[in-house]
Design an enzyme around this catalytic site. Sequence first.
Site, PDB file in Angstrom:
ATOM      1  N   ASP A   1      -1.719  -2.342  -4.531  1.00  0.00           N
ATOM      2  CA  ASP A   1      -1.409  -2.060  -3.134  1.00  0.00           C
ATOM      3  C   ASP A   1      -1.104  -3.425  -2.532  1.00  0.00           C
ATOM      4  O   ASP A   1      -2.004  -4.243  -2.338  1.00  0.00           O
ATOM      5  CB  ASP A   1      -2.612  -1.409  -2.434  1.00  0.00           C
ATOM      6  N   HIS A   2       0.160  -3.673  -2.277  1.00  0.00           N
ATOM      7  CA  HIS A   2       0.546  -5.050  -1.937  1.00  0.00           C
ATOM      8  C   HIS A   2      -0.137  -5.553  -0.675  1.00  0.00           C
ATOM      9  O   HIS A   2      -0.232  -6.753  -0.447  1.00  0.00           O
ATOM     10  CB  HIS A   2       2.073  -5.174  -1.814  1.00  0.00           C
TER      11      HIS A   2
ATOM     12  N   HIS B   1      -2.687   1.891   2.368  1.00  0.00           N
ATOM     13  CA  HIS B   1      -2.856   0.674   3.167  1.00  0.00           C
ATOM     14  C   HIS B   1      -3.961   0.814   4.212  1.00  0.00           C
ATOM     15  O   HIS B   1      -4.836  -0.037   4.338  1.00  0.00           O
ATOM     16  CB  HIS B   1      -1.553   0.318   3.891  1.00  0.00           C
TER      17      HIS B   1
END
Lengths: 363, 514
Positions: free
Chosen positions: B196-197, B259
């Site tokens: 999950d960047h 996110h």
Amino acid sequence: MSLAAGGTERVTLAGSAGGPLDVERLERDLASMWKAASDRTGGTAVSRACSSTLIALFPPPAPPGTEEIVAALSRRHPCRVLRVERGDAGGPPLTASAGAVCHLRGDGQGLICTEEIRIVVAPGAEERIPSAVRSLSLGGLPVVLLALDPAALATREFAATAADAHCVVVESASARDLVAERPAGARDLAWSHGAALRRALAVAADDRTAAQVLEQSVRIEVQYGGDGAPPAAALLLAGWVAAVSGRTAIGRDEAPPRAATVRRPASTGSASAARCEFHPRPGGPSGLRGIAAFDEGGRRVQATLDAGAHAAAIEGPAGTWRMTLRPRDRADEVIEEIHRHLPPPAFAAALACARALGRSLEA
Amino acid sequence: MTQRNPFTDRLDGDAAAAPCTVVIFGASGDLTSRKLVPALFNLHLDGLLDPASAIVGFARREMSNDAFRGQLREVAAKHSRRPVESDTWDRFASGIEYEVGDFADAAAYRRLAERLERIDRERGLRGHRLFYLATPPSSYVPILAGLGGAGLSHAGGGGFARIVIEKPYGRDLDSARTLNRAVGTVFEESQVYRIDHYLGKETVQNILVFRLGNGIFEPLWNRRYVDHVQITVAESIGVEGRAGYYDQAGVLRDMLQNHLLQLLCLVAMEPPVRFEADAVRDEKVKVLRALRMPAGAAAAHEVVRAQYAAGLVGGAPVPGYREEPGVAGDSGTETFLAIRAEVENWRWAGVPFFLRSGKRLPRRATEIALVYRRPPLLFFRDGDTPAGRRGEGIEPNVLALRIQPDEGISLSFGSKLPGQKMQVEDVRMDFLYATSFGSDPPEAYEHLLLDALEGDSTLFARRDEVEIAWGLADGLRATWGDDSGPPLLSYPAGSWGPAEGTALIGPGRRWRRV
């Protein structure tokens, strides 16, 4: 760098050249500008200061002094200034350029800089203004909308922009503007203009007899510079005295122009009514000059500003004295209104009374 | 648990990860161009990618090695945070190769295995491999099967084989479990890096440093002092060519399930016993288990979902969601979501967590804000507030962690205005990464790729974490079918969402302008 510490000289930094508004590009350009700011000022330390986003609407032509006010604001109340100006037909709907305005710190050690974004709106593109300023308003900081031209209050873009603002500062010029719809909680600089005279009357009313005169006054005279109709500030000042003494109902007045009568709604006593008169003073400086209240017995309480509004002369039953006033310009007034969390309760009552006075005068 | 080489611990400075071959599936895709190759190039420039390392692109399109290198150079020049200069690029590109193949073709994986062995020999590598799935999720299972079938999931000779899997990691709990099972048949959990960047962003990592590396904040990080928490992930863009994916996902799957919940976990979690992958992820899982999402009748007033209509963003007209190319004219996909959730544990009981995300909002901004309780009595006022002395008239203290843009932290508090009056004004104390450290922080993908190369999975999601998050998202989505559930509202593009979203936060509170 050859700026004098604490002086008013300005250094400008170019951030983004003019072009069609592109919010992302503009923000990137500003970020780059800040990174390189110290290099651009010959190594002088640069501090970016910002405590709000100030949206300044500049309708054509901008009222006199608007430019100076905005410049003073960016120095004394650091903020991101969004200058919204009207452009010519034929170009893109919105164009924008950005930079920073810097002033030498008071101690001479470095520059304090604030961002300034200029948005030029082509005719017919006004509806885009609220969206543009919403996207350019800084996160986590209050948004202040400054509209010094009363004509702006009637525009759709003003209403939409005001709905997003934490604080709206307007300038009512005349009776007609007072009647105009305005956002709830809007601060009016016309109210600020009367601050010194309200303070002077309040000081006078420390004397019990003077307070009685004000309370029982049958005539209220407001003097103002110029020779036109009474400005909004004069109406608000008279409205304030009337409202504080409980006279909020307006009676029809058979009297000469520039006068109207205010009454206590549920009283028939001899002093229930007071006649408000507005006296122009041609040839002198514009703005409020003084106020006087007379009771039935002819006793008087009067406050008069000197030509530079540096002092007020107060006359009342207890004697005469002078009060030195702190110099305040319009930028000071705007800053005070920004810092005021809510309009004072007295303002709402005074505004209601002033509006009624204005309608009566215009009728 | 991840095994690490003890000799790499406590080395001075940043050392390059062990030389490795990075195999990118979906090499001709947008993610590879915009993020992966620029990130690898910047790691190379920083000396963090061993010069012997190689990159193999794997995709269906026919292309030569040279053509692939040329294409990557072009995109790197466009997306790299630092300039692409010939000498550095040439050194970097010398290890780039391209393998054409269909993801479902077993022979292609055998060819890939041969190529990797050759590269190992030629470049003196020890069989270290990092596989990166940068493809649409529909290709994950065939690729996993192909890797397993070619024996690539277990490197020999002391090397490692790791796999990085991009989101979306499933589209609901069932599909996530299915995918996990497919992954689990080929790779051990310790080999899997679900990316999950957001967790690679400097400011996101700084949340834990800020909380646990300072003595003064953690004592104030609980229900006793915090009134509520706001987490906002706002985008100004629309679907931008991703309509096919987005219309199936919506903001729930695209943002909330990953996110937003990851950010919430970092804010709400208890201090882990150690800063190690499983210790950190154990605490995040506890938060997810304690998270109460709106359900049943409560969903109608604790969830606001909406879709953008045509409007103006940044002064420019944009179409409504249903007018976007590739979106059905009657799409019921939400592009805005606001939720009131609670973390039912000892630390946070009774503190609402307001989560908000949407597309076509006025600004691109991500922020976590802890809004503190007001003081019980207000003394310092000139009486110009109707709230009197009860404290409602002043702004609460806010600790805002800005993830993007203007990465940093700000604390707002009341201060006396200069002058004779005792007048209180809100002021803000700011820490900005860009000005405090003078250099651009690395991109999130640089962080995460390096972590994967080094075998540190702290910032990657674990299997149970992903499944619990999907369970929460599914529970929320289940309420949407009810007549009593939250209806799909509309908001004009360029606004901060529908009025109901603004009102969700309740009386006496307001969303922060981010």
